[in-house]
Design a protein around this motif. Structure first.
Motif, PDB file in Angstrom:
ATOM      1  N   PRO A 159      13.913 -12.580   4.546  1.00 58.31           N
ATOM      2  CA  PRO A 159      14.036 -11.367   3.713  1.00 58.31           C
ATOM      3  C   PRO A 159      12.893 -11.219   2.714  1.00 58.31           C
ATOM      4  O   PRO A 159      12.331 -10.128   2.556  1.00 58.31           O
ATOM      5  CB  PRO A 159      15.380 -11.563   3.013  1.00 58.31           C
ATOM      6  N   LEU A 160      12.550 -12.322   2.030  1.00 58.56           N
ATOM      7  CA  LEU A 160      11.484 -12.273   1.036  1.00 58.56           C
ATOM      8  C   LEU A 160      10.155 -11.912   1.676  1.00 58.56           C
ATOM      9  O   LEU A 160       9.472 -10.956   1.255  1.00 58.56           O
ATOM     10  CB  LEU A 160      11.370 -13.624   0.317  1.00 58.56           C
ATOM     11  N   TYR A 161       9.761 -12.666   2.686  1.00 63.12           N
ATOM     12  CA  TYR A 161       8.429 -12.471   3.234  1.00 63.12           C
ATOM     13  C   TYR A 161       8.326 -11.230   4.114  1.00 63.12           C
ATOM     14  O   TYR A 161       7.234 -10.671   4.268  1.00 63.12           O
ATOM     15  CB  TYR A 161       7.962 -13.745   3.948  1.00 63.12           C
ATOM     16  N   SER A 162       9.422 -10.772   4.649  1.00 66.97           N
ATOM     17  CA  SER A 162       9.390  -9.480   5.343  1.00 66.97           C
ATOM     18  C   SER A 162       9.053  -8.373   4.360  1.00 66.97           C
ATOM     19  O   SER A 162       8.223  -7.490   4.644  1.00 66.97           O
ATOM     20  CB  SER A 162      10.739  -9.205   6.012  1.00 66.97           C
ATOM     21  N   HIS A 163       9.676  -8.409   3.187  1.00 68.48           N
ATOM     22  CA  HIS A 163       9.368  -7.415   2.157  1.00 68.48           C
ATOM     23  C   HIS A 163       7.905  -7.525   1.718  1.00 68.48           C
ATOM     24  O   HIS A 163       7.199  -6.499   1.576  1.00 68.48           O
ATOM     25  CB  HIS A 163      10.277  -7.599   0.950  1.00 68.48           C
ATOM     26  N   VAL A 164       7.434  -8.760   1.498  1.00 64.64           N
ATOM     27  CA  VAL A 164       6.066  -8.958   1.034  1.00 64.64           C
ATOM     28  C   VAL A 164       5.061  -8.447   2.064  1.00 64.64           C
ATOM     29  O   VAL A 164       4.118  -7.708   1.730  1.00 64.64           O
ATOM     30  CB  VAL A 164       5.818 -10.440   0.721  1.00 64.64           C
ATOM     31  N   VAL A 165       5.252  -8.817   3.321  1.00 63.78           N
ATOM     32  CA  VAL A 165       4.311  -8.402   4.357  1.00 63.78           C
ATOM     33  C   VAL A 165       4.313  -6.877   4.513  1.00 63.78           C
ATOM     34  O   VAL A 165       3.254  -6.248   4.628  1.00 63.78           O
ATOM     35  CB  VAL A 165       4.631  -9.110   5.688  1.00 63.78           C
ATOM     36  N   LYS A 166       5.482  -6.276   4.510  1.00 68.08           N
ATOM     37  CA  LYS A 166       5.549  -4.812   4.629  1.00 68.08           C
ATOM     38  C   LYS A 166       4.874  -4.130   3.430  1.00 68.08           C
ATOM     39  O   LYS A 166       4.195  -3.104   3.589  1.00 68.08           O
ATOM     40  CB  LYS A 166       7.005  -4.363   4.734  1.00 68.08           C
ATOM     41  N   SER A 167       5.058  -4.696   2.242  1.00 70.91           N
ATOM     42  CA  SER A 167       4.454  -4.109   1.042  1.00 70.91           C
ATOM     43  C   SER A 167       2.932  -4.231   1.085  1.00 70.91           C
ATOM     44  O   SER A 167       2.211  -3.286   0.742  1.00 70.91           O
ATOM     45  CB  SER A 167       4.998  -4.795  -0.215  1.00 70.91           C
ATOM     46  N   LEU A 168       2.444  -5.393   1.505  1.00 72.82           N
ATOM     47  CA  LEU A 168       1.006  -5.579   1.614  1.00 72.82           C
ATOM     48  C   LEU A 168       0.414  -4.698   2.712  1.00 72.82           C
ATOM     49  O   LEU A 168      -0.719  -4.205   2.591  1.00 72.82           O
ATOM     50  CB  LEU A 168       0.687  -7.053   1.902  1.00 72.82           C
ATOM     51  N   ASP A 169       1.183  -4.483   3.777  1.00 73.77           N
ATOM     52  CA  ASP A 169       0.688  -3.681   4.899  1.00 73.77           C
ATOM     53  C   ASP A 169       0.337  -2.265   4.466  1.00 73.77           C
ATOM     54  O   ASP A 169      -0.576  -1.640   5.015  1.00 73.77           O
ATOM     55  CB  ASP A 169       1.735  -3.665   6.011  1.00 73.77           C
ATOM     56  N   LYS A 170       1.028  -1.769   3.463  1.00 75.58           N
ATOM     57  CA  LYS A 170       0.779  -0.410   2.991  1.00 75.58           C
ATOM     58  C   LYS A 170      -0.552  -0.276   2.250  1.00 75.58           C
ATOM     59  O   LYS A 170      -1.024   0.844   2.021  1.00 75.58           O
ATOM     60  CB  LYS A 170       1.913   0.028   2.052  1.00 75.58           C
ATOM     61  N   LEU A 171      -1.148  -1.398   1.876  1.00 75.69           N
ATOM     62  CA  LEU A 171      -2.351  -1.365   1.051  1.00 75.69           C
ATOM     63  C   LEU A 171      -3.638  -1.253   1.865  1.00 75.69           C
ATOM     64  O   LEU A 171      -4.699  -1.017   1.299  1.00 75.69           O
ATOM     65  CB  LEU A 171      -2.413  -2.612   0.164  1.00 75.69           C
ATOM     66  N   GLY A 172      -3.570  -1.465   3.183  1.00 73.62           N
ATOM     67  CA  GLY A 172      -4.778  -1.339   4.011  1.00 73.62           C
ATOM     68  C   GLY A 172      -5.774  -2.461   3.823  1.00 73.62           C
ATOM     69  O   GLY A 172      -6.995  -2.228   3.800  1.00 73.62           O
ATOM     70  N   LEU A 173      -5.289  -3.695   3.709  1.00 75.18           N
ATOM     71  CA  LEU A 173      -6.145  -4.832   3.402  1.00 75.18           C
ATOM     72  C   LEU A 173      -7.067  -5.216   4.560  1.00 75.18           C
ATOM     73  O   LEU A 173      -6.854  -4.825   5.707  1.00 75.18           O
ATOM     74  CB  LEU A 173      -5.276  -6.042   3.051  1.00 75.18           C
ATOM     75  N   ALA A 174      -8.071  -6.041   4.226  1.00 74.99           N
ATOM     76  CA  ALA A 174      -8.981  -6.555   5.254  1.00 74.99           C
ATOM     77  C   ALA A 174      -8.227  -7.399   6.256  1.00 74.99           C
ATOM     78  O   ALA A 174      -8.475  -7.335   7.468  1.00 74.99           O
ATOM     79  CB  ALA A 174     -10.095  -7.378   4.605  1.00 74.99           C
ATOM     80  N   TYR A 175      -7.295  -8.239   5.741  1.00 72.68           N
ATOM     81  CA  TYR A 175      -6.519  -9.099   6.628  1.00 72.68           C
ATOM     82  C   TYR A 175      -5.358  -9.710   5.872  1.00 72.68           C
ATOM     83  O   TYR A 175      -5.332  -9.745   4.640  1.00 72.68           O
ATOM     84  CB  TYR A 175      -7.391 -10.210   7.236  1.00 72.68           C
ATOM     85  N   LEU A 176      -4.399 -10.218   6.635  1.00 75.56           N
ATOM     86  CA  LEU A 176      -3.337 -11.085   6.149  1.00 75.56           C
ATOM     87  C   LEU A 176      -3.571 -12.452   6.761  1.00 75.56           C
ATOM     88  O   LEU A 176      -3.808 -12.572   7.966  1.00 75.56           O
ATOM     89  CB  LEU A 176      -1.971 -10.555   6.567  1.00 75.56           C
ATOM     90  N   HIS A 177      -3.498 -13.495   5.937  1.00 73.46           N
ATOM     91  CA  HIS A 177      -3.785 -14.866   6.376  1.00 73.46           C
ATOM     92  C   HIS A 177      -2.498 -15.676   6.237  1.00 73.46           C
ATOM     93  O   HIS A 177      -2.026 -15.914   5.123  1.00 73.46           O
ATOM     94  CB  HIS A 177      -4.899 -15.429   5.487  1.00 73.46           C
ATOM     95  N   LEU A 178      -1.920 -16.102   7.344  1.00 76.89           N
ATOM     96  CA  LEU A 178      -0.657 -16.831   7.350  1.00 76.89           C
ATOM     97  C   LEU A 178      -0.870 -18.288   7.739  1.00 76.89           C
ATOM     98  O   LEU A 178      -1.562 -18.586   8.710  1.00 76.89           O
ATOM     99  CB  LEU A 178       0.326 -16.197   8.339  1.00 76.89           C
TER     100      LEU A 178
END
Length: 375
Positions: free
Chosen positions: A250-269
């Protein structure tokens, strides 16, 4: 074995990578003292590992004097540190590579001996790291972690200002972008996770509130760089530094979805199998894959890191679970790692005893494949 997917081009923000073998951010504790500025030895190290069109994510660098928890790590909040990093950046650019800087605040993963005026480390709440974990003072003496001081609500704008200024400083040093360190049990992850964030203000309680500081720190970097040159690193199933969310989804789903809206260069997992943050080889059994779980929630470039081989990296990209793979420990011992993977050359094993501190040994003295003595 050939790796056609691993050695195909990739667009990250405005940058066209020639391959997908990235160098992960690796704390090495070899900055100059007392300035904590990178020095020529550091520039040599990064230059050795740079390749045309390759991506290096430079080691975590505290955004403020309060952000340290280890000796000899380079900062990014003074002019001397900016100048030192410029030498590193120039060495990477001279080889045709790209380099991002990871912006860091350790929060409670510190000791008063590292803090200005001997103050307690800061954290979202006064929750200490378990007594099972030990640390060292700034003088190297073994000790237990202290109970940190909870940040007051009116202090949080200062934390955000430090991230914003560090992003400016990284820009002044010539970096190609920055990565926000939201992983491995450090300050931003301490705010994210319910076991370390007991706050009742707008930065605590609900998932949305706990995620607020990470999002705002990311937005602060975007103000400086634009979203296409900012990345974020997360470790949803990590256990480093006594971290861990009871139910990460639940926590990281919210975080990833929120970051996805920002149009970042990348997400690093960071994959769960490598959640020890360099202190130990961790190989969990029957744990989920972060890249597989969160890929459906992320529309941009996804970098995965943690215990990959050439074969598993190729499979991850071929299966579209990730777009690039960050290699850490084997990039330490193989400065020419992309070529070794591409050509199928043997991988030199790393020496954990030389990871932290010291000089050339275990740092700049690993040979490239062509320099190895015949067996």
């Amino acid at each position: 074995m050939k790796f056609p997917h691993l050695f195909s081009p990739l667009q990250i923000g405005p940058y066209r990578l020639k391959h997908r073998v990235a160098m992960a951010p690796l704390t090495r504790m070899r900055a100059a003292k007392p300035s904590l500025a990178p020095r020529p030895l550091n520039a040599e190290y990064y230059g050795q590992r740079a390749t045309p069109g390759g991506l290096i994510i430079a080691e975590a660098s505290p955004v403020a004097a309060t952000g340290f928890g280890n000796p000899g790590v380079p900062g990014i909040y003074t002019q001397a540190q900016i100048e030192g990093w410029r030498g590193v950046v120039d060495a990477v650019h001279a080889k045709g590579g790209f380099i991002f800087l990871q912006l860091w605040h350790v929060g409670r993963v510190s000791h008063s001996s590292f803090q200005p005026n001997g103050a307690l480390p800061v954290a979202p709440s006064a929750v200490p790291i378990s007594s099972e974990y030990k640390t060292r003072t700034a003088d190297g003496e073994p000790t237990s972690y202290e109970t940190p001081r909870a940040l007051e609500t009116d202090e949080i704008p200062g934390i955000l200002a430090a991230f914003r200024q560090a992003a400016r400083n990284a820009h002044a040093a010539g970096f190609d972008g920055v990565e926000i360190h939201g992983a491995n049990g450090y300050l931003l992850e301490q705010f994210l996770q319910s076991r370390t964030n007991l706050r009742t203000d707008r930065y605590g309680g609900s998932i949305e509130n706990r995620a607020r500081l990470l999002i705002e720190a990311t937005e602060a970097a975007i103000e400086v760089w634009g979203a296409s040159r900012v990345g974020v690193r997360l470790s949803p199933y990590g256990v480093a530094n006594d971290s861990g969310e009871p139910d990460p989804m639940p926590l990281y789903s919210h975080v990833v979805k929120s970051l996805d809206k920002l149009g970042l260069a990348y997400l690093h997992l960071i994959e769960p199998r490598s959640s020890g943050a360099g202190r130990a080889d961790v190989n969990w059994q029957n744990v989920p894959s972060a890249m597989v779980l969160f890929r459906p929630l992320w529309s941009g470039v996804l970098i995965a890191g943690g215990g990959f081989t050439g074969e598993t990296a190729e499979a991850a990209i071929a299966d579209k679970h990730a777009d690039a793979i960050a290699f850490g420990r084997i990039f330490i011992s193989n400065p020419d790692l992309p070529r070794r993977l591409r050509e199928g050359f043997p991988i030199t094993p790393y020496n954990r005893a030389t990871f932290y501190g010291g000089e050339e040994a275990g740092y700049t003295d690993y040979p490239e494949y062509d320099e190895l003595a015949p067996a």
